[in-house]
Write a protein that holds these residues in place. Structure first.
Motif, PDB file in Angstrom:
ATOM      1  N   TRP A 115       0.829  -1.206   0.000  1.00  0.00           N
ATOM      2  CA  TRP A 115       0.000   0.000   0.000  1.00  0.00           C
ATOM      3  C   TRP A 115       0.868   1.263   0.000  1.00  0.00           C
ATOM      4  O   TRP A 115       0.592   2.214  -0.731  1.00  0.00           O
ATOM      5  CB  TRP A 115      -0.925   0.007   1.225  1.00  0.00           C
ATOM      6  N   ASP A 151       2.595   1.715  -3.387  1.00  0.00           N
ATOM      7  CA  ASP A 151       1.655   2.198  -4.396  1.00  0.00           C
ATOM      8  C   ASP A 151       1.373   3.693  -4.225  1.00  0.00           C
ATOM      9  O   ASP A 151       1.347   4.452  -5.204  1.00  0.00           O
ATOM     10  CB  ASP A 151       0.344   1.424  -4.315  1.00  0.00           C
ATOM     11  N   TRP A 192       4.490   5.708  -5.139  1.00  0.00           N
ATOM     12  CA  TRP A 192       4.741   5.568  -6.580  1.00  0.00           C
ATOM     13  C   TRP A 192       3.804   6.456  -7.394  1.00  0.00           C
ATOM     14  O   TRP A 192       4.216   7.046  -8.415  1.00  0.00           O
ATOM     15  CB  TRP A 192       4.573   4.107  -6.990  1.00  0.00           C
ATOM     16  N   GLN A 193       2.555   6.576  -6.978  1.00  0.00           N
ATOM     17  CA  GLN A 193       1.617   7.430  -7.702  1.00  0.00           C
ATOM     18  C   GLN A 193       2.110   8.869  -7.775  1.00  0.00           C
ATOM     19  O   GLN A 193       1.870   9.567  -8.767  1.00  0.00           O
ATOM     20  CB  GLN A 193       0.239   7.383  -7.021  1.00  0.00           C
ATOM     21  N   ARG A 219       6.291   8.582  -9.532  1.00  0.00           N
ATOM     22  CA  ARG A 219       6.552   7.606 -10.589  1.00  0.00           C
ATOM     23  C   ARG A 219       7.446   8.152 -11.685  1.00  0.00           C
ATOM     24  O   ARG A 219       8.125   7.387 -12.382  1.00  0.00           O
ATOM     25  CB  ARG A 219       5.236   7.113 -11.186  1.00  0.00           C
ATOM     26  N   PRO A 232       1.750  -0.323 -10.821  1.00  0.00           N
ATOM     27  CA  PRO A 232       1.789  -0.172  -9.367  1.00  0.00           C
ATOM     28  C   PRO A 232       2.615  -1.282  -8.733  1.00  0.00           C
ATOM     29  O   PRO A 232       2.503  -2.452  -9.127  1.00  0.00           O
ATOM     30  CB  PRO A 232       0.313  -0.257  -8.963  1.00  0.00           C
ATOM     31  N   SER A 285       2.365  -2.992  -6.119  1.00  0.00           N
ATOM     32  CA  SER A 285       1.606  -4.114  -5.575  1.00  0.00           C
ATOM     33  C   SER A 285       1.326  -5.177  -6.633  1.00  0.00           C
ATOM     34  O   SER A 285       1.216  -6.368  -6.305  1.00  0.00           O
ATOM     35  CB  SER A 285       0.284  -3.630  -4.975  1.00  0.00           C
ATOM     36  N   GLU A 286       1.218  -4.778  -7.891  1.00  0.00           N
ATOM     37  CA  GLU A 286       0.950  -5.763  -8.940  1.00  0.00           C
ATOM     38  C   GLU A 286       2.134  -6.697  -9.135  1.00  0.00           C
ATOM     39  O   GLU A 286       1.967  -7.907  -9.302  1.00  0.00           O
ATOM     40  CB  GLU A 286       0.604  -5.049 -10.249  1.00  0.00           C
TER      41      GLU A 286
END
Length: 369
Positions: free
Chosen positions: A271, A274, A277-278, A281, A290, A292-293
């Motif tokens: 979490w 992510d 990173w948003q 990035r 993301p 987490s993927e």
């Protein structure tokens, strides 16, 4: 060091005698100091005799905490024929494999030569450990599978060792440690990941190791308990590095196994990654999705030390995020914090999830028919 196990309660679903399991973290030990010598060239035998105490023992033991020492293993695990805990196949069969119906046991040797600054010596020791695993363990009990131990600070020689062992069904993964000279996403380690991906072998990242740095970001702790809790912090740093340096993007078929650091921290790390990173990035354009993927698609987790919340049912929330298909049961035999197979899962787990947790996931990941 006393061994303490949780009392059996009604909230724990006991295993039946017929339940087959995979133990994905077993630690074999050498019975004597010179047990590796038959697998080493005379040059290295001489080297260890002349220089070994300083150059070899010091680098392999790392910081002065006792997990790698005999007092960190179960008192009842000493073989009757003598030697340290975990050094006898016959006793391992009697104490672990047979009574627990272990159908697959993954060997993760420690104190192997990984991390030694003399890269030639490290490579020689790791290759000897790999031969020793076959000779002493996997050739004598087909339930056991070995990990390819590599001199991880020399990526090219490590990759060569992986390619040499590729296709040998005695081995089911490559073994790294979580503490290294640099975070595991750094490019010096990329040849290891490339070779593992080519060979179709997962890379296990086991707790411990010694890269020459303090084991916490703020310095050396005072107590062993701090090191034990800190394994999860170290694994988080390693995993964040792998994601943010673009390892998973560059090697999309690479599979990683996080070993002996728990798994309860995985959702919160993902979490946070992510969210940041948003916003940032643009700094890491090579991380195209993301974080987490990548974690959910390319990372597996051994269960020991099993998470133990006040309400054991809370485990389900964590496991739901990770996925039942991403957990690999492990005992950590013969260490003191061994997880008893019958006392791990709460009641209320479906039969399909229990089978996947204890055996199915490991067989699928490691390609065991």
């Amino acid at each position: 060091m006393n061994i303490q196990f949780r009392e059996q309660t009604d909230s724990v679903a006991p295993l039946t005698v017929k339940t087959a399991i995979a133990d994905c973290d077993i630690h074999p030990a050498r019975a004597t100091r010179t047990e590796l010598y038959p697998y080493l060239a005379k040059r290295w035998q001489h080297h260890l005799e002349v220089y070994g105490v300083h150059a070899y023992q010091g680098m392999m033991e790392g910081p002065p905490y006792p997990k790698a020492q005999p007092n960190a293993s179960r008192r009842d695990a000493y073989p009757p024929e003598g030697g340290p805990q975990g050094s006898s196949l016959s006793f391992m069969q009697k104490q672990l494999l047979d009574p627990n119906n272990v159908q697959l046991g993954v060997l993760n040797p420690l104190n192997t030569g990984q991390g030694i600054r003399n890269h030639e010596l490290s490579a020689a020791l790791c290759s000897a450990i790999n031969d020793w695993q076959i000779d002493k363990w996997t050739s004598k009990d087909k339930r056991l599978k070995a990990s390819i131990v590599v001199g991880n600070e020399d990526g090219l020689s490590a990759a060569a060792e992986i390619r040499e062992r590729a296709g040998d069904r005695n081995f089911v993964q490559v073994l790294l440690l979580s503490r290294n000279v640099e975070p595991l996403g750094q490019r010096r380690y990329w040849p290891i990941y490339q070779a593992a991906e080519e060979a179709g072998l997962p890379v296990g990242v086991h707790a411990f190791g010694f890269g020459g740095n303090p084991i916490t970001p703020s310095g050396w702790p005072s107590y062993y308990i701090e090191e034990m809790v800190g394994h999860s912090q170290c694994q988080q740093s390693a995993l964040a590095s792998l994601v943010l340096e673009g390892v998973f993007e560059r090697f999309p078929k690479l599979k990683m196994v996080m070993i002996e650091a728990g798994f309860g921290w995985a959702p919160s790390l993902a979490w946070r990654l992510d969210k940041v990173w948003q916003r940032l990035r643009s700094e890491v354009p090579h991380v195209k999705r993301p974080p987490s993927e990548y974690i959910r698609e390319q990372v597996w987790w051994t269960t020991q030390p099993m998470e133990d919340p006040e309400r054991r049912e809370d485990l389900f929330d964590v496991i739901k995020w990770i996925g039942w298909d991403r957990l690999l049961f492990a005992t950590d035999y013969p260490h003191w914090d061994y997880d008893e197979p019958s006392r791990v899962l709460p009641a209320g787990v479906s039969e399909a999830n229990r089978e996947a947790f204890y055996l199915g996931n490991a067989k699928k990941l490691y390609g065991i028919a």
